[in-house]
Design a protein around this motif. Structure first.
Motif, short mmCIF file in Angstrom:
data_model
loop_
_atom_site.label_atom_id
_atom_site.label_comp_id
_atom_site.label_asym_id
_atom_site.label_seq_id
_atom_site.Cartn_x
_atom_site.Cartn_y
_atom_site.Cartn_z
N VAL A 72 12.48 4.63 2.22
CA VAL A 72 12.83 3.30 2.75
C VAL A 72 12.33 3.15 4.18
N ASN A 73 11.62 2.05 4.43
CA ASN A 73 11.16 1.74 5.78
C ASN A 73 12.23 0.88 6.44
N TRP A 74 13.05 1.54 7.27
CA TRP A 74 14.25 0.86 7.78
C TRP A 74 13.89 -0.24 8.77
N ARG A 75 12.83 -0.08 9.52
CA ARG A 75 12.45 -1.10 10.50
C ARG A 75 12.04 -2.39 9.79
N VAL A 76 11.19 -2.27 8.77
CA VAL A 76 10.77 -3.46 8.02
C VAL A 76 11.94 -4.05 7.27
N SER A 77 12.78 -3.16 6.69
CA SER A 77 13.92 -3.64 5.90
C SER A 77 14.87 -4.45 6.77
N SER A 78 15.10 -4.02 8.05
CA SER A 78 16.04 -4.73 8.92
C SER A 78 15.51 -6.11 9.27
N ARG A 79 14.18 -6.23 9.42
CA ARG A 79 13.60 -7.54 9.73
C ARG A 79 13.64 -8.46 8.50
N ALA A 80 13.34 -7.86 7.33
CA ALA A 80 13.23 -8.69 6.13
C ALA A 80 14.59 -9.01 5.52
N GLY A 81 15.61 -8.22 5.85
CA GLY A 81 16.91 -8.44 5.26
C GLY A 81 17.00 -7.91 3.85
N ASP A 82 16.04 -7.16 3.45
CA ASP A 82 16.02 -6.56 2.11
C ASP A 82 15.39 -5.17 2.22
N LEU A 83 15.57 -4.32 1.21
CA LEU A 83 15.05 -2.96 1.30
C LEU A 83 13.56 -2.92 0.92
N TRP A 84 12.78 -2.32 1.82
CA TRP A 84 11.35 -2.10 1.55
C TRP A 84 11.06 -0.61 1.67
N VAL A 85 10.17 -0.17 0.85
CA VAL A 85 9.82 1.27 0.88
C VAL A 85 8.33 1.43 1.20
N ASN A 86 8.01 2.61 1.79
CA ASN A 86 6.61 2.94 2.05
C ASN A 86 5.96 3.51 0.78
N GLU A 87 4.78 3.08 0.56
CA GLU A 87 3.97 3.72 -0.48
C GLU A 87 2.95 4.61 0.21
N ARG A 88 2.66 5.75 -0.41
CA ARG A 88 1.74 6.71 0.21
C ARG A 88 0.65 7.13 -0.76
N HIS A 89 -0.47 7.60 -0.15
CA HIS A 89 -1.55 8.17 -0.95
C HIS A 89 -1.31 9.67 -1.10
N PRO A 90 -1.37 10.20 -2.30
CA PRO A 90 -1.22 11.66 -2.46
C PRO A 90 -2.51 12.38 -2.04
N GLU A 91 -2.37 13.66 -1.64
CA GLU A 91 -3.55 14.49 -1.32
C GLU A 91 -3.97 15.23 -2.58
N ARG A 92 -5.15 14.99 -2.94
CA ARG A 92 -5.68 15.59 -4.17
C ARG A 92 -7.01 16.28 -3.90
N ASN A 93 -7.41 17.12 -4.83
CA ASN A 93 -8.77 17.68 -4.69
C ASN A 93 -9.72 16.92 -5.61
N GLY A 94 -10.98 17.27 -5.50
CA GLY A 94 -11.99 16.59 -6.31
C GLY A 94 -12.87 17.58 -7.04
N ASP A 95 -13.68 17.06 -7.92
CA ASP A 95 -14.65 17.89 -8.63
C ASP A 95 -16.03 17.67 -8.01
N ILE A 96 -16.65 18.76 -7.63
CA ILE A 96 -18.00 18.69 -7.07
C ILE A 96 -18.92 19.46 -8.01
N VAL A 97 -19.95 18.84 -8.46
CA VAL A 97 -20.94 19.52 -9.30
C VAL A 97 -22.27 19.51 -8.56
N LEU A 98 -22.82 20.69 -8.36
CA LEU A 98 -24.13 20.80 -7.70
C LEU A 98 -25.21 20.92 -8.76
N LEU A 99 -26.22 20.12 -8.64
CA LEU A 99 -27.36 20.18 -9.56
C LEU A 99 -28.55 20.69 -8.77
#
Lengths: 446, 173
Positions: free
Chosen positions: A231-258
Motif C-alpha cells: 500500500v502506498n500510504w502517501r497516495v492513499s491519503s491524498r486519494a481517500g482510497d487505498l492504492w498499492v504500488n506495482e513493481r517489476h520483478p527481476e528476472r534473467n534472460g536467455d542469450i544465444v550466441l551464434l
C-alpha cells in the motif's frame, strides 16, 4: 573449471600398443656376422669368421636385452579448463617393474607445451621427458603452459626405451587421451546487451511484467488479496482510497550466441574466427556472471548447438563446444533448421559473423521474420584480406564488397541491429553501439 | 631443439664416414689388393650416400662390404695395416655412429647415453675379437697360459650373457 580434476569419462580411446623397432646397427651386426662366418668358410681363413662371430654375438645379446615388461602411466590433477598462455601443474604417475633404466616419455601434448618437471625426470623438449626408472613407482610433477585457445589434448603417453646395448627400440603407447579446454584470455566488457523479454527465473534484468520486485512500475487501486506492505500510504491519503504500488520483478534472460566460423582457409580470414571466438567467450563469461541462461550455436564444418541453460556443467559444455570451432563450411539446409530450433523466443540471439556468405544473411532474415530478438556483430573482412593483385581481382573484390553491403543494408532495413566490428577496435565498441541502437529503437517503438 | 637434433645426426654421420674411411685406408697397398681397396672405398661412399639420403640399408651394405674386404685381405700375404681387434673396433664404431645418426634424426638425443653407447660397444667388440684371436692362437700354439686366459674369457663372456638373459626373464615374470 580451473583446478578441477579431469573427469575420467572425458578421456577417450585407451591405448596399449607395444612395438619394437630394430636399429640399423642391429641389422648390420646380424647380417655382417652371418656374412663374416660364410666368408671365413669361403676363403678358408678364420679372420673374417672371428669378426663375424663377435658381430653376431653382439646382435644376439642386443636382441635378448630388448624384451622389457609393461609400464603403467597415469595423469592426475589435470585441469578441465585453463586460460591461454597460463601455466598449470599436474602429476604423472609412472611405474615400470624392470627393464631399461633410461626411458623417454612422449606425453603426446597438443596445444600445450611442457615447461618443467620435478623429481627424477628431465625435460627433453616441449612434449618429451626423460627419466631413470628405479623399479619403484614415481610421481613426477609437470608444469605446462597452454597455447592459444582451442582444445588441447594430453596423452596417450608413448614410452620409448632402448635395449641395454641400444640395438632395439621399444615403444609402448599407454594411457588415455585427456581433453583440456584452453579458453581465451578474458576480455572485460563494460556494456552487455539485454534481451527484450525475460523468462521466469530470478536474475538481474527488470522484467516488463508486474510482480514481486524492487523496481517501481505503477499504481493501482487496492484489491482483495493484495499484500498490505504494497500500500502506498502517501497516495492513499491524498486519494481517500487505498492504492498499492506495482513493481517489476527481476528476472534473467536467455542469450544465444551464434558463432559463424564459415570462412575459407588459407585466405587470412581465419583471424575472423579467432576474433569471433574470443568475443563469444567474453560474452559467455560476462552473461554467466549476470545469471542469464546461455545457449550456443556454432557454424563451422558442423552445425552444433546447445540449448540455453545455466548450470556449471552446462557452461563447461558451452566452453568445450566454443573451443572446438575451426574454419569450415556447413551444410546450410541442415544448419538452418537447427538454428531456427535452437534460437527461439524469448532468447536474445547475438550473431557474430563476417557476413561473407549470403546464406548467413538469409538465416538472420529468417530469424527476424520469426520474431526472434537478435543483434548482429559483423566482423570487418576487408581489413584482414591482402590487397587484390590485378584489375580483375580488384574488380571482383569490389563486387563482393558491394554484395555484402547490399546484404547489410537489407538487414538494416528490416530492423536488424547490425554493427561492423573493425579489427582495431576493442570488443566493447560494437556492443556499445548495438546497445545504443537497441535502446533508440525501443524508445522509437515506445 | 630440432637444430640440436640435426647437429647430433650430422656429427655422428661424419664420425661414421670417418671410421669407414680409416678402415678403407687400412687396406694394404699391393699389386693384388686393388679390388679390396675399391670395395672398401665403395663401402665408404655407399655409407656416406646412405647417411645423406636417409637410406638405412646403407649401414648394413657398408658393413657387409667391409667384412668382405677383410676376407679378401686375409688371403693376401701382405698383412693389414691395423690389427684385427682394431679393425673390429673401428667397424663397430662406424656401425654405432651411423645408427645413432639415423636414430637421432627423429628422437631427441640423450648425450650421455649416446656417448657411452658409441664408445662401449666398439671396445667390447675389440676385446671380444682379441679374446677369440688369442683363443685361436692358443689352440694353435697349445700354450697352457693362453689356454687358461682363453677359458677364463669364455667363462666371463658366458656369465655375462647368462646375467643379461636372467634379467630379461625376470623382467618378463
Amino acid at each position: 573449471v580451473p583446478g578441477a580434476s579431469a573427469d575420467p569419462s572425458r578421456s577417450s580411446h585407451r591405448f596399449d600398443a607395444l612395438s619394437f623397432e630394430s636399429t640399423p646397427a642391429l641389422r648390420a651386426y646380424v647380417t655382417g656376422g652371418i656374412v663374416g662366418l660364410i666368408a671365413g668358410l669361403a676363403v678358408g681363413d678364420p679372420t673374417p669368421a672371428i669378426l663375424g662371430t663377435v658381430l653376431l654375438a653382439i646382435g644376439v645379446i642386443g636382441l635378448i636385452g630388448g624384451i622389457t615388461p609393461d609400464v603403467v602411466v597415469a595423469f592426475r590433477e589435470l585441469p578441465g579448463t585453463v586460460t591461454e598462455e597460463d601455466s598449470f601443474r599436474f602429476l604423472l604417475d609412472f611405474e615400470a617393474r624392470a627393464g631399461a633404466k633410461v626411458m623417454h616419455l612422449d606425453l603426446g601434448v597438443k596445444g600445450l607445451e611442457l615447461l618443467a618437471v620435478d623429481g627424477a625426470a628431465r625435460l627433453l623438449d616441449e612434449s618429451t621427458i626423460s627419466l631413470v626408472q628405479t623399479g619403484h613407482p614415481l610421481v613426477i610433477e609437470v608444469e605446462a603452459v597452454s597455447r592459444p585457445w582451442g582444445r588441447a589434448t594430453i596423452g596417450p603417453v608413448t614410452v620409448r626405451s632402448d635395449s641395454p646395448m641400444g640395438l632395439l627400440h621399444r615403444s609402448q603407447v599407454v594411457g588415455a587421451r585427456h581433453h583440456i579446454s584452453v579458453i581465451p584470455t578474458e576480455i572485460q566488457l563494460r556494456t552487455l546487451l539485454d534481451p527484450l523479454e525475460t523468462n521466469l527465473h530470478v536474475g538481474d534484468l527488470v522484467s516488463t511484467r508486474r510482480g514481486v520486485g524492487s523496481e517501481f512500475a505503477d499504481l493501482r487501486p487496492y484489491q482483495d488479496g493484495d499484500d498490505p506492505r504494497a500500500v502506498n500510504w502517501r497516495v492513499s491519503s491524498r486519494a481517500g482510497d487505498l492504492w498499492v504500488n506495482e513493481r517489476h520483478p527481476e528476472r534473467n534472460g536467455d542469450i544465444v550466441l551464434l558463432v559463424d566460423g564459415q570462412v575459407e582457409t588459407g585466405t587470412g580470414l581465419e583471424t575472423l574466427v579467432d576474433r569471433s571466438v574470443r568475443m563469444a567467450a567474453a560474452l559467455l563469461h560476462a552473461h554467466a556472471r549476470r545469471h542469464h541462461r546461455l545457449g550456443l550455436i556454432t557454424l563451422d564444418g558442423l552445425c552444433r548447438w546447445v540449448y540455453p541453460g545455466s548450470s556449471e556443467a552446462h557452461r563447461r559444455r558451452l566452453v568445450e563446444q566454443l573451443m572446438g570451432v575451426y574454419p569450415g563450411e556447413v551444410l546450410w539446409e541442415a544448419a538452418e533448421r537447427a538454428v531456427i530450433r535452437a534460437a527461439h523466443r524469448p532468447s536474445l540471439v547475438v550473431v557474430l559473423t563476417p557476413l561473407a556468405d549470403p546464406n548467413m544473411a538469409a538465416l538472420i532474415h529468417g530469424l527476424r521474420r520469426s520474431g526472434v530478438d537478435l543483434s548482429v556483430v559483423e566482423l570487418e573482412v576487408e581489413a584482414v584480406l591482402s590487397p587484390p593483385v590485378g584489375e580483375i581481382r580488384a574488380l571482383g573484390r569490389r563486387i563482393w564488397a558491394l554484395e555484402r553491403d547490399r546484404l547489410r543494408q537489407r538487414l538494416v532495413s528490416e530492423g536488424v541491429p547490425i554493427v561492423t566490428w573493425h579489427p582495431s577496435e576493442p570488443a566493447g565498441v560494437p556492443l556499445a553501439a548495438l546497445d545504443q541502437w537497441r535502446k533508440t529503437w525501443r524508445r522509437r517503438l515506445g | 631443439m630440432e637444430e640440436d637434433m640435426a647437429a647430433t645426426a650430422r656429427l655422428t654421420a661424419a664420425m661414421s664416414v670417418a671410421g669407414a674411411a680409416v678402415l678403407a685406408l687400412s687396406v694394404p697397398l699391393s699389386d693384388v689388393s686393388g679390388i679390396a681397396y675399391l670395395i672398401a672405398w665403395a663401402a665408404t661412399a655407399v655409407l656416406a650416400a646412405g647417411l645423406i639420403l636417409g637410406f638405412r640399408g646403407a649401414v648394413t651394405a657398408a658393413t657387409v662390404s667391409l667384412i668382405l674386404v677383410l676376407a679378401v685381405v686375409s688371403t693376401f700375404e701382405t698383412p693389414s695395416k691395423i690389427p684385427l681387434w682394431a679393425f673390429a673396433g673401428i667397424l663397430a664404431f662406424t656401425i654405432e655412429t651411423a645408427s645413432a645418426s639415423f636414430v637421432h634424426r627423429a628422437l631427441v638425443p640423450d648425450p650421455l647415453s649416446l656417448i657411452v653407447r658409441i664408445l662401449t660397444t666398439p671396445v667390447l667388440v675389440a676385446l671380444a675379437t682379441q679374446v677369440l684371436v688369442l683363443l685361436l692362437v692358443g689352440a694353435e700354439a697349445a700354450g697352457s697360459l693362453v689356454r687358461v686366459a682363453g677359458m677364463a674369457s669364455v667363462v666371463v663372456a658366458a656369465g655375462w650373457v647368462a646375467r643379461v638373459w636372467g634379467r630379461s626373464v625376470e623382467g618378463l615374470g
